[in-house]
Design an enzyme around this catalytic site. Structure first.
Site, PDB file in Angstrom:
ATOM      1  N   ASP A 229      -6.483   1.019   0.824  1.00  0.00           N
ATOM      2  CA  ASP A 229      -6.536   1.218   2.351  1.00  0.00           C
ATOM      3  C   ASP A 229      -7.786   0.798   2.942  1.00  0.00           C
ATOM      4  O   ASP A 229      -8.738   0.243   2.034  1.00  0.00           O
ATOM      5  CB  ASP A 229      -6.327   2.591   2.604  1.00  0.00           C
ATOM      6  CG  ASP A 229      -7.276   3.631   2.272  1.00  0.00           C
ATOM      7  OD1 ASP A 229      -8.332   3.348   1.437  1.00  0.00           O
ATOM      8  OD2 ASP A 229      -7.229   4.726   2.727  1.00  0.00           O
TER       9      ASP A 229
ATOM     10  N   LYS B  24       0.700  -1.150   0.002  1.00  0.00           N
ATOM     11  CA  LYS B  24      -0.091   0.020  -0.200  1.00  0.00           C
ATOM     12  C   LYS B  24       0.842   1.209   0.097  1.00  0.00           C
ATOM     13  O   LYS B  24       0.671   2.143  -0.886  1.00  0.00           O
ATOM     14  CB  LYS B  24      -1.017   0.000   1.054  1.00  0.00           C
ATOM     15  CG  LYS B  24      -2.011   1.305   1.283  1.00  0.00           C
ATOM     16  CD  LYS B  24      -2.776   1.193   2.473  1.00  0.00           C
ATOM     17  CE  LYS B  24      -1.950   1.841   3.707  1.00  0.00           C
ATOM     18  NZ  LYS B  24      -2.611   1.991   4.831  1.00  0.00           N
TER      19      LYS B  24
END
Length: 217
Positions: A138, A120
């Site tokens: 997320d 991420k």
């Protein structure tokens, strides 16, 4: 979600916010990398407060190593998991100096090889700093992808891969920001604000949340 609906979904988000940006404050690719690493399990607001003074003093890995772990902890002590994050930031800074001449690499594998940097974080840095068409999943994007039907998946990686296929090419560069901002301010976790959502008619979520006045009545 059908391809035509996905295109319209993004078209409306783009029309409402043509040039979305990250809400993390940063000065260059290195400070962006640090800010994103610090934002794990923390809000952007809390990270910005902690890094305001830090980034005035430190904006490159050499300066961060010179600052040292103890002083870095003092700067970021208001952020969750600050001890571990301080250790990782110093370690990744040392690795950038050793392996990349102090520069932040524009490569996912090289970024993920840095201490405390996962997929991420790497995707955010690649997208924001280098303009790569990556989508960092997320909690907000995971929720929006599943709730709307745009990209359903049981894991962040599954949602990311489906979003890459479902997102029309013209919208890939900014998709990450549009989806995060939509999840943060409209398609909220506890109660999505469907009554003011510009893509509500394209969304699979049912039943739609009524306006506060209607709910009260």
């Amino acid at each position: 979600m059908k391809k035509a609906d996905a295109f319209e979904f993004y078209r409306r988000l783009a029309e409402a916010d043509p040039a979305p940006e990250t809400e993390l404050d940063y000065r260059n690719p290195y400070t962006l990398l640090v800010a994103v690493a610090l934002s794990a399990q923390a809000t952007d607001v809390s990270v910005n407060k902690a890094t305001k003074a830090l980034f005035e003093e430190v904006d490159n890995p050499q300066a961060m190593v010179a600052l040292g772990e103890q002083e870095l902890r003092r700067h970021i002590r208001t952020i969750g998991l600050y001890n571990t994050k301080a250790k990782n930031v110093i370690a990744l800074s040392e690795q950038l100096i050793r392996d990349h001449g102090g520069a932040v690499p524009a490569d996912r594998a090289a970024l993920e090889a840095l201490p405390g940097v996962g997929r991420k974080t790497a995707n955010v840095v690649m997208n924001v700093a280098f303009g790569a068409p990556t989508i960092a999943v997320d909690t907000h994007i995971f929720r929006v992808g599943n709730r709307t039907g745009l990209a359903r998946g049981k894991t962040p990686l599954a949602v990311e891969l489906k979003l890459e296929k479902a997102t029309p090419a013209p919208f890939l560069s900014h998709a990450h920001h549009w989806l995060i901002l939509h999840g943060r301010y409209v398609c909220k976790a506890r109660k999505p604000e469907c009554w003011r959502c510009i893509v509500a008619d394209l969304c699979a979520f049912k039943p739609k949340t009524p306006p506060p006045t209607a709910a009260a009545a």
